[in-house]
Write a protein that holds these residues in place. Structure first.
Motif, PDB file in Angstrom:
ATOM      1  N   PRO A   1      18.732  17.417  13.629  1.00 26.24           N
ATOM      2  CA  PRO A   1      17.346  16.956  13.759  1.00 26.24           C
ATOM      3  C   PRO A   1      17.221  15.477  14.112  1.00 26.24           C
ATOM      4  N   ASN A   2      18.287  14.702  13.872  1.00 28.06           N
ATOM      5  CA  ASN A   2      18.228  13.266  14.083  1.00 28.06           C
ATOM      6  C   ASN A   2      18.995  12.771  15.303  1.00 28.06           C
ATOM      7  N   ASN A   3      20.012  13.488  15.710  1.00 25.45           N
ATOM      8  CA  ASN A   3      20.868  13.041  16.796  1.00 25.45           C
ATOM      9  C   ASN A   3      20.644  13.911  18.030  1.00 25.45           C
ATOM     10  N   PRO A   4      20.243  13.336  19.191  1.00 23.63           N
ATOM     11  CA  PRO A   4      20.278  11.925  19.559  1.00 23.63           C
ATOM     12  C   PRO A   4      18.939  11.195  19.416  1.00 23.63           C
ATOM     13  N   SER A   5      18.025  11.712  18.642  1.00 27.90           N
ATOM     14  CA  SER A   5      16.687  11.139  18.598  1.00 27.90           C
ATOM     15  C   SER A   5      16.630   9.757  17.947  1.00 27.90           C
ATOM     16  N   LEU A   6      17.428   9.540  16.910  1.00 26.05           N
ATOM     17  CA  LEU A   6      17.364   8.275  16.192  1.00 26.05           C
ATOM     18  C   LEU A   6      17.971   7.142  17.004  1.00 26.05           C
ATOM     19  N   ARG A   7      17.207   6.047  17.089  1.00 20.93           N
ATOM     20  CA  ARG A   7      17.694   4.834  17.748  1.00 20.93           C
ATOM     21  C   ARG A   7      17.068   3.630  17.050  1.00 20.93           C
ATOM     22  N   GLY A   8      17.460   2.439  17.484  1.00 22.54           N
ATOM     23  CA  GLY A   8      16.818   1.232  16.983  1.00 22.54           C
ATOM     24  C   GLY A   8      17.390   0.680  15.699  1.00 22.54           C
ATOM     25  N   PHE A   9      18.567   1.148  15.307  1.00 20.66           N
ATOM     26  CA  PHE A   9      19.163   0.672  14.058  1.00 20.66           C
ATOM     27  C   PHE A   9      19.425  -0.829  14.086  1.00 20.66           C
ATOM     28  N   GLU A  10      19.563  -1.377  15.292  1.00 17.58           N
ATOM     29  CA  GLU A  10      19.873  -2.798  15.413  1.00 17.58           C
ATOM     30  C   GLU A  10      18.759  -3.684  14.873  1.00 17.58           C
ATOM     31  N   ILE A  11      17.545  -3.181  14.836  1.00 13.83           N
ATOM     32  CA  ILE A  11      16.434  -3.969  14.292  1.00 13.83           C
ATOM     33  C   ILE A  11      16.635  -4.188  12.794  1.00 13.83           C
ATOM     34  N   ILE A  12      16.978  -3.122  12.114  1.00 12.54           N
ATOM     35  CA  ILE A  12      17.212  -3.218  10.675  1.00 12.54           C
ATOM     36  C   ILE A  12      18.450  -4.059  10.404  1.00 12.54           C
ATOM     37  N   ASP A  13      19.477  -3.885  11.232  1.00 12.18           N
ATOM     38  CA  ASP A  13      20.691  -4.691  11.072  1.00 12.18           C
ATOM     39  C   ASP A  13      20.378  -6.177  11.196  1.00 12.18           C
ATOM     40  N   ALA A  14      19.557  -6.527  12.191  1.00  8.17           N
ATOM     41  CA  ALA A  14      19.238  -7.940  12.414  1.00  8.17           C
ATOM     42  C   ALA A  14      18.447  -8.520  11.249  1.00  8.17           C
ATOM     43  N   ALA A  15      17.484  -7.759  10.749  1.00 11.52           N
ATOM     44  CA  ALA A  15      16.684  -8.232   9.613  1.00 11.52           C
ATOM     45  C   ALA A  15      17.566  -8.382   8.377  1.00 11.52           C
ATOM     46  N   LYS A  16      18.430  -7.410   8.153  1.00 10.59           N
ATOM     47  CA  LYS A  16      19.313  -7.457   6.979  1.00 10.59           C
ATOM     48  C   LYS A  16      20.248  -8.659   7.045  1.00 10.59           C
ATOM     49  N   ALA A  17      20.810  -8.933   8.225  1.00 15.81           N
ATOM     50  CA  ALA A  17      21.730 -10.063   8.374  1.00 15.81           C
ATOM     51  C   ALA A  17      21.030 -11.377   8.046  1.00 15.81           C
ATOM     52  N   ARG A  18      19.807 -11.532   8.526  1.00 17.23           N
ATOM     53  CA  ARG A  18      19.056 -12.761   8.224  1.00 17.23           C
ATOM     54  C   ARG A  18      18.746 -12.869   6.737  1.00 17.23           C
ATOM     55  N   LEU A  19      18.375 -11.749   6.146  1.00 13.05           N
ATOM     56  CA  LEU A  19      18.036 -11.767   4.721  1.00 13.05           C
ATOM     57  C   LEU A  19      19.252 -12.069   3.853  1.00 13.05           C
TER      58      LEU A  19
ATOM     59  N   ASN B   1      15.554  19.552   4.731  1.00  8.73           N
ATOM     60  CA  ASN B   1      14.304  18.937   4.304  1.00  8.73           C
ATOM     61  C   ASN B   1      13.343  18.572   5.427  1.00  8.73           C
ATOM     62  N   LEU B   2      13.844  18.362   6.626  1.00 10.93           N
ATOM     63  CA  LEU B   2      12.960  17.955   7.715  1.00 10.93           C
ATOM     64  C   LEU B   2      12.338  19.186   8.377  1.00 10.93           C
ATOM     65  N   PRO B   3      11.022  19.311   8.356  1.00 11.53           N
ATOM     66  CA  PRO B   3      10.380  20.493   8.952  1.00 11.53           C
ATOM     67  C   PRO B   3      10.534  20.498  10.464  1.00 11.53           C
ATOM     68  N   PRO B   4      10.989  21.584  11.040  1.00 13.52           N
ATOM     69  CA  PRO B   4      11.188  21.655  12.485  1.00 13.52           C
ATOM     70  C   PRO B   4       9.869  21.779  13.235  1.00 13.52           C
ATOM     71  N   PRO B   5       9.887  21.530  14.557  1.00 15.73           N
ATOM     72  CA  PRO B   5       8.654  21.531  15.341  1.00 15.73           C
ATOM     73  C   PRO B   5       8.009  22.899  15.518  1.00 15.73           C
ATOM     74  N   PHE B   6       8.711  23.960  15.115  1.00 12.84           N
ATOM     75  CA  PHE B   6       8.136  25.302  15.276  1.00 12.84           C
ATOM     76  C   PHE B   6       7.522  25.827  13.979  1.00 12.84           C
ATOM     77  N   PHE B   7       7.430  25.012  12.938  1.00 19.28           N
ATOM     78  CA  PHE B   7       6.827  25.464  11.686  1.00 19.28           C
ATOM     79  C   PHE B   7       5.345  25.744  11.858  1.00 19.28           C
ATOM     80  N   ASN B   8       4.863  26.765  11.110  1.00 17.79           N
ATOM     81  CA  ASN B   8       3.434  27.069  11.124  1.00 17.79           C
ATOM     82  C   ASN B   8       2.738  26.343   9.969  1.00 17.79           C
ATOM     83  N   LEU B   9       1.438  26.550   9.858  1.00 18.56           N
ATOM     84  CA  LEU B   9       0.649  25.828   8.862  1.00 18.56           C
ATOM     85  C   LEU B   9       1.134  26.097   7.441  1.00 18.56           C
ATOM     86  N   THR B  10       1.402  27.351   7.135  1.00 20.14           N
ATOM     87  CA  THR B  10       1.856  27.698   5.788  1.00 20.14           C
ATOM     88  C   THR B  10       3.163  27.003   5.448  1.00 20.14           C
ATOM     89  N   GLN B  11       4.086  27.010   6.377  1.00 17.73           N
ATOM     90  CA  GLN B  11       5.385  26.386   6.145  1.00 17.73           C
ATOM     91  C   GLN B  11       5.264  24.874   5.983  1.00 17.73           C
TER      92      GLN B  11
END
Length: 317
Positions: free
Chosen positions: A83-101, A151-161
Motif C-alpha cells: 500500500p505504501n511502495n512506490p507511493s511514499l516519497r518525501g522522506f528527505e523533508i523529515i530528515d532535514a528537519a530532524k537533522a536541524r533539530l 490497517n490501511l483501507p484499500p481504495p475499493f472499500f465500500n461505505l460499510t467497510q
C-alpha cells in the motif's frame, strides 16, 4: 495519515490508521516551548521550502512515525508494504528537519511529532485552516509491513467497510467522511482505480457509478493493462494542490476517483454530509481540523514509552 502518499488515505487520512488501538494518552499544545522553543518553526521552514519547489508534496506529509523506518535484511518495514511502495516519497523533508533539530536540541523532538507538525503545515500551505498540534509523542521501535497491509483501507472499500475501519480507531462515520476530504489534494497511481475502468465485475466492465466522460479521460491517462508506475492522476483535477471542498463536488458529479470516494453517496445521510461539505467549505475545514487533531492522538506513545529516535529512518541502537 505519507511522505507523498498518493494512495488512499495516505494523504492525510492514513496518518494514524496503521497505529495501535485507540489511546487516551495526554498530549499538549506547546509541549516543546521550554525544551526546544524553535521546534515547530524549524519544521515549518523545511516544509514550506520543499512545498515551494513541489506543491504536490502537501498531499503526503503526514503519516504514523513508524513509516519512516527503513527496512533491514531481517524485516520489511511499513514503507515497503504494497500500500505504501512506490507511493511514499518525501522522506528527505523529515530528515532535514530532524537533522536541524538535533543540532539545536539533541534528543528532544520525536520523529512522530515532526510528522504531525509537517502535516499541519502542509494543510496550511494548501490553503486550509491553521490549527494547533498537541505534541509530546514518542517514537516507536517497530515498523512492520504487515501492519500497513492489515490497517490501511484499500481504495475499493465500500461505505460499510470504511465505517468499520474508522470506528475501530474511535472515529465516527461523519469523521471518516470529513477526513476523506484529504483527497482534495494529491495524486494516485492507476492501479488504485483501474478496476473501475476495465474490470469492474462479471456483468459490466466499467463502474456504472463513474461519470462516463470522466471515465474516458481516465482511460486515456491509464491505458488498459499498463504497468507504468510513473503514471499518476490527480485526485482533484480542478484544484490538485489546493485544500478546498472541490473533492465533494466531484463526488456529487459521480467523479470520485476511487470506489472508496464514490461510496460516500451510498445512503441519504452520507449523501447529505457530502453535500454540506461541498457547499459550506468553511464548515468542512473546521470539521477536518477537529477530526485531524483527534486522529493524531490515536495510538500514540508518550511519557517513558518508546524512544526519541536520533535519525528517523532507524531505531536507536
Amino acid at each position: 495519515m505519507d511522505l507523498r502518499k498518493v494512495n488512499v488515505f495516505l494523504a492525510f487520512v492514513a496518518i494514524i490508521l496503521s497505529s495501535c488501538a485507540p489511546s487516551s494518552a495526554q498530549l499538549q499544545v506547546g509541549f516543546y516551548n521550554s525544551s526546544c522553543p524553535l521546534a515547530e518553526s524549524i519544521v515549518k521552514e523545511e516544509v514550506l521550502k520543499a512545498l515551494y519547489d513541489d506543491p504536490g508534496l502537501a498531499a503526503g506529509l503526514g503519516a504514523d512515525g513508524s513509516v519512516l523506518i527503513d527496512s533491514t535484511s531481517n524485516n520489511t518495514a511499513e514503507k515497503d508494504a504494497p500500500p505504501n511502495n512506490p507511493s511514499l516519497r518525501g522522506f528527505e523533508i523529515i530528515d532535514a528537519a530532524k537533522a536541524r533539530l538535533e543540532t539545536k536540541c539533541k534528543g528532544i523532538v520525536s520523529c512522530a511529532d515532526i510528522l504531525a507538525f509537517a502535516a499541519r503545515d502542509s494543510v496550511l500551505y494548501s490553503m486550509g485552516l491553521p490549527y494547533d498540534v498537541p505534541s509530546g509523542r514518542r517514537d516507536g521501535r517497530v515498523s512492520l509491513a504487515s501492519e500497513a497491509m492489515s490497517n490501511l483501507p484499500p481504495p475499493f472499500f465500500n461505505l460499510t467497510q470504511l465505517t468499520q475501519v474508522f470506528n475501530d480507531k474511535g472515529l465516527s462515520q461523519e469523521e471518516m467522511i470529513t477526513l476523506s476530504g484529504a483527497h482534495t489534494i494529491g495524486r494516485s497511481h492507476c492501479s488504485s482505480f483501474s478496476n473501475r475502468l476495465y474490470n469492474f465485475n462479471s456483468t459490466v466492465s466499467q463502474d456504472p457509478s463513474l461519470d462516463p466522460t470522466y471515465a474516458e479521460q481516465l482511460k486515456k491517462q491509464c491505458p488498459n493493462g499498463s504497468t507504468n508506475a510513473s503514471i499518476v492522476v490527480p485526485m482533484d483535477p480542478g484544484t490538485p494542490t489546493k485544500f478546498d471542498s472541490n473533492y465533494y463536488k466531484l463526488i456529487l458529479a459521480n467523479r470520485g476517483l476511487f470506489t472508496s470516494d464514490q461510496t460516500l453517496m451510498s445512503t441519504p445521510e452520507t449523501k447529505k454530509q457530502v453535500q454540506v461539505n461541498a457547499y459550506v467549505p468553511l464548515y468542512f475545514q473546521l470539521k477536518f481540523r477537529d477530526a485531524f487533531v483527534k486522529m493524531g492522538k490515536i495510538g500514540v506513545l508518550t511519557g517513558n514509552q518508546g524512544e526519541i529516535r536520533i535519525k528517523c529512518r532507524v531505531i536507536n541502537s
